[in-house]
Scaffold this motif. Structure first.
Motif, mmCIF file in Angstrom:
data_model
loop_
_atom_site.group_PDB
_atom_site.id
_atom_site.type_symbol
_atom_site.label_atom_id
_atom_site.label_comp_id
_atom_site.label_asym_id
_atom_site.label_seq_id
_atom_site.Cartn_x
_atom_site.Cartn_y
_atom_site.Cartn_z
ATOM 1 N N ARG A 146 114.236 -30.260 -18.775
ATOM 2 C CA ARG A 146 113.460 -30.734 -17.636
ATOM 3 C C ARG A 146 114.127 -30.345 -16.317
ATOM 4 N NH1 ARG A 146 110.281 -35.239 -17.826
ATOM 5 N NH2 ARG A 146 109.612 -34.332 -19.797
ATOM 6 N N LEU A 147 113.347 -29.721 -15.437
ATOM 7 C CA LEU A 147 113.755 -29.438 -14.064
ATOM 8 C C LEU A 147 113.237 -30.567 -13.180
ATOM 9 C CD1 LEU A 147 115.041 -27.296 -12.132
ATOM 10 C CD2 LEU A 147 112.763 -26.303 -11.923
ATOM 11 N N VAL A 148 114.123 -31.170 -12.387
ATOM 12 C CA VAL A 148 113.765 -32.299 -11.526
ATOM 13 C C VAL A 148 114.162 -31.952 -10.097
ATOM 14 C CG1 VAL A 148 114.070 -34.743 -11.048
ATOM 15 C CG2 VAL A 148 114.151 -33.926 -13.417
ATOM 16 N N LEU A 149 113.166 -31.838 -9.218
ATOM 17 C CA LEU A 149 113.396 -31.436 -7.833
ATOM 18 C C LEU A 149 112.874 -32.525 -6.914
ATOM 19 C CD1 LEU A 149 112.048 -27.783 -8.186
ATOM 20 C CD2 LEU A 149 114.435 -28.526 -8.366
ATOM 21 N N VAL A 150 113.774 -33.181 -6.193
ATOM 22 C CA VAL A 150 113.404 -34.206 -5.214
ATOM 23 C C VAL A 150 113.429 -33.543 -3.847
ATOM 24 C CG1 VAL A 150 113.974 -36.450 -4.219
ATOM 25 C CG2 VAL A 150 114.418 -36.002 -6.657
ATOM 26 N N GLU A 151 112.264 -33.446 -3.216
ATOM 27 C CA GLU A 151 112.170 -32.675 -1.969
ATOM 28 C C GLU A 151 111.248 -33.363 -0.967
ATOM 29 O OE1 GLU A 151 113.660 -30.157 -0.602
ATOM 30 O OE2 GLU A 151 115.021 -29.883 -2.294
ATOM 31 N N GLY A 152 110.984 -32.683 0.125
ATOM 32 C CA GLY A 152 110.097 -33.230 1.145
ATOM 33 C C GLY A 152 109.806 -32.228 2.236
ATOM 34 N N ARG A 153 108.844 -32.573 3.047
ATOM 35 C CA ARG A 153 108.508 -31.800 4.255
ATOM 36 C C ARG A 153 108.761 -32.733 5.418
ATOM 37 N NH1 ARG A 153 108.457 -28.738 7.967
ATOM 38 N NH2 ARG A 153 106.732 -27.419 8.662
ATOM 39 N N TRP A 154 109.797 -32.423 6.186
ATOM 40 C CA TRP A 154 110.366 -33.398 7.109
ATOM 41 C C TRP A 154 109.551 -33.531 8.394
ATOM 42 C CZ3 TRP A 154 112.515 -35.079 3.262
ATOM 43 C CH2 TRP A 154 113.320 -34.323 2.418
ATOM 44 N N SER A 155 108.654 -34.496 8.412
ATOM 45 C CA SER A 155 107.894 -34.878 9.607
ATOM 46 C C SER A 155 107.228 -33.690 10.295
ATOM 47 C CB SER A 155 108.815 -35.597 10.606
ATOM 48 O OG SER A 155 109.355 -36.760 10.025
ATOM 49 N N ASN A 156 106.821 -32.708 9.503
ATOM 50 C CA ASN A 156 106.145 -31.521 10.030
ATOM 51 C C ASN A 156 106.958 -30.804 11.113
ATOM 52 O OD1 ASN A 156 103.797 -31.764 8.387
ATOM 53 N ND2 ASN A 156 103.155 -33.465 9.682
ATOM 54 N N ASP A 205 107.009 -38.953 6.611
ATOM 55 C CA ASP A 205 106.890 -37.560 6.176
ATOM 56 C C ASP A 205 106.583 -37.507 4.673
ATOM 57 O OD1 ASP A 205 109.385 -38.405 5.314
ATOM 58 O OD2 ASP A 205 110.482 -37.163 6.749
ATOM 59 N N GLU A 206 106.386 -36.294 4.181
ATOM 60 C CA GLU A 206 106.049 -36.108 2.767
ATOM 61 C C GLU A 206 107.329 -36.058 1.939
ATOM 62 O OE1 GLU A 206 103.813 -32.932 -0.250
ATOM 63 O OE2 GLU A 206 104.032 -32.445 1.874
ATOM 64 N N ARG A 207 107.453 -36.969 0.998
ATOM 65 C CA ARG A 207 108.595 -36.981 0.090
ATOM 66 C C ARG A 207 108.074 -37.159 -1.330
ATOM 67 N NH1 ARG A 207 113.537 -39.929 3.392
ATOM 68 N NH2 ARG A 207 112.783 -39.404 5.481
ATOM 69 N N TYR A 208 108.686 -36.461 -2.264
ATOM 70 C CA TYR A 208 108.140 -36.402 -3.611
ATOM 71 C C TYR A 208 109.193 -35.852 -4.567
ATOM 72 C CZ TYR A 208 108.011 -31.499 -2.436
ATOM 73 O OH TYR A 208 108.403 -30.245 -2.034
ATOM 74 N N ALA A 209 108.902 -35.944 -5.839
ATOM 75 C CA ALA A 209 109.665 -35.250 -6.877
ATOM 76 C C ALA A 209 108.698 -34.379 -7.663
ATOM 77 C CB ALA A 209 110.360 -36.225 -7.810
ATOM 78 N N VAL A 210 109.142 -33.180 -7.997
ATOM 79 C CA VAL A 210 108.415 -32.308 -8.908
ATOM 80 C C VAL A 210 109.232 -32.187 -10.188
ATOM 81 C CG1 VAL A 210 107.620 -29.955 -9.376
ATOM 82 C CG2 VAL A 210 107.193 -31.002 -7.144
ATOM 83 N N THR A 211 108.598 -32.400 -11.309
ATOM 84 C CA THR A 211 109.246 -32.190 -12.598
ATOM 85 C C THR A 211 108.500 -31.105 -13.358
ATOM 86 O OG1 THR A 211 107.947 -33.957 -13.658
ATOM 87 C CG2 THR A 211 110.097 -34.555 -12.730
ATOM 88 N N ALA A 212 109.259 -30.326 -14.131
ATOM 89 C CA ALA A 212 108.674 -29.265 -14.934
ATOM 90 C C ALA A 212 109.533 -29.085 -16.175
ATOM 91 C CB ALA A 212 108.612 -27.958 -14.140
ATOM 92 N N THR A 213 108.901 -28.714 -17.257
ATOM 93 C CA THR A 213 109.578 -28.570 -18.544
ATOM 94 C C THR A 213 109.618 -27.110 -18.944
ATOM 95 O OG1 THR A 213 108.816 -30.759 -19.226
ATOM 96 C CG2 THR A 213 109.526 -29.258 -20.970
ATOM 97 N N ARG A 214 110.791 -26.665 -19.415
ATOM 98 C CA ARG A 214 110.877 -25.293 -19.911
ATOM 99 C C ARG A 214 110.098 -25.179 -21.212
ATOM 100 N NH1 ARG A 214 115.684 -20.815 -20.101
ATOM 101 N NH2 ARG A 214 114.418 -19.236 -21.138
ATOM 102 N N ALA A 215 109.193 -24.233 -21.257
ATOM 103 C CA ALA A 215 108.333 -24.068 -22.419
ATOM 104 C C ALA A 215 109.165 -23.781 -23.673
ATOM 105 C CB ALA A 215 107.328 -22.950 -22.191
ATOM 106 N N PRO A 216 108.840 -24.407 -24.789
ATOM 107 C CA PRO A 216 109.567 -24.131 -26.026
ATOM 108 C C PRO A 216 109.478 -22.657 -26.401
ATOM 109 C CG PRO A 216 108.190 -26.081 -26.261
ATOM 110 C CD PRO A 216 107.817 -25.441 -24.942
ATOM 111 N N THR A 217 110.589 -22.158 -26.936
ATOM 112 C CA THR A 217 110.628 -20.741 -27.352
ATOM 113 C C THR A 217 110.911 -20.637 -28.828
ATOM 114 O OG1 THR A 217 112.980 -20.690 -26.730
ATOM 115 C CG2 THR A 217 111.389 -19.959 -25.091
#
Length: 217
Positions: A146-156, A205-217
Motif C-alpha cells: 500500500r502506498l499512502v500519501l498525505v498531501e494538500g493544496r495549501w490555501s490556493n 485548504d484542501e487536505r487529504y490522503a491518497v492510498t493505492a495498492t500495488r497490483a498483484p503480480t
C-alpha cells in the motif's frame, strides 16, 4: 513531513526547523486527541490483516507517524534529508526497533528491500520531479503493498517555478499522476482530511490522503 529534493539548502532549512517542528499539533502529536485521530486514520490506510508490516516512512521528520506505526507493532524504516530531524526521530523511536536514516526520500537509500507500506506526509508537493519519485516509491512495494500519501493544496497559493506542485497538489492531480506510473496500482482511494482534530485547528485548504495498492503480480 520534511521536504526532500536536490536543492542544497533543503537539509539546512529543515535542520533549522527541527527544534520547534513538534510544536505544531499535527507534527508532534502531543495532544492525546490529535494523536488518537492520526492513529485511527493510519490504521485505516494500512493493508488488511493482523500481521506485522514492513513500513517505510519517507520524509519522516521527527518520527511522529513512524512512532505510531511502531507502537502498532509494525517494523519501521524512516528516511529524512535533515540530520537534526533524524536525530530527533531516533530519540523518539528509541527502543522500538525502528531504523531511521539520513537520505533523500525522493530516492530512498534502501537497496533491494521491499515494503508492505510506503508512507509520506506533506512531501510529494515539494519535490522537483514528483512523478519520478512516485514511480520509485511504487516500485518499492511488494505485490499487494500500500502506498499512502498525505498531501494538500495549501490555501490556493499561486505556484512558482521550481517544482511542478509548489504550493501543494490537489487530490485530482495526484491521482492522475499515480495512474500514469509505469508500476501498476489499483484501488486508488481519496480520504478527505477535513477533521480539525487532525490539525489542532480549523482548516480552509484542501487536505487529504491518497492510498493505492500495488497490483498483484
Amino acid at each position: 513531513m520534511t521536504h526532500s529534493g536536490t536543492h542544497p539548502g533543503t537539509a539546512a532549512f529543515w535542520d533549522a526547523a527541527a527544534g520547534t517542528f513538534d510544536e505544531e499539533a499535527d507534527h508532534g502529536l502531543r495532544d492525546p486527541r490529535v494523536r488518537a485521530a492520526w492513529a485511527a486514520r493510519l490504521a485505516a490506510w494500512l493493508p488488511p490483516g493482523d500481521g506485522r508490516l514492513d513500513t517505510l516512512d519517507l520524509g519522516c521528520g521527527t518520527g511522529s507517524l513512524s512512532l505510531l506505526l511502531a507502537e502498532a507493532g509494525h517494523r519501521v524504516t524512516g528516511v529524512d534529508l535533515a540530520p537534526r530531524m533524524v536525530e530527533r526521530a531516533r530519540a523518539k523511536l528509541a527502543g522500538t526497533g525502528a531504523v531511521v536514516t539520513v537520505g533523500d526520500a525522493a530516492a530512498p537509500p534502501v537497496g533491494e528491500r521491499r515494503f508492505d507500506v510506503v508512507l509520506s506526509r506533506h512531501l510529494v508537493w515539494a519535490l522537483p520531479r514528483p512523478e519520478e519519485a512516485l514511480a520509485r516509491w511504487a516500485g518499492l512495494l511488494r505485490s499487494g503493498g500500500r502506498l499512502v500519501l498525505v498531501e494538500g493544496r495549501w490555501s490556493n497559493v499561486p505556484r512558482r517555478e521550481g517544482t511542478p506542485w509548489d504550493g501543494g497538489v490537489t487530490a485530482t492531480e495526484l491521482v492522475a499522476a499515480l495512474r500514469r506510473l509505469p508500476v501498476p496500482l489499483t484501488d486508488l482511494q481519496v480520504d478527505p482530511l477535513t477533521d480539525p482534530l487532525l490539525w489542532g485547528k480549523e482548516i480552509t485548504d484542501e487536505r487529504y490522503a491518497v492510498t493505492a495498492t500495488r497490483a498483484p503480480t
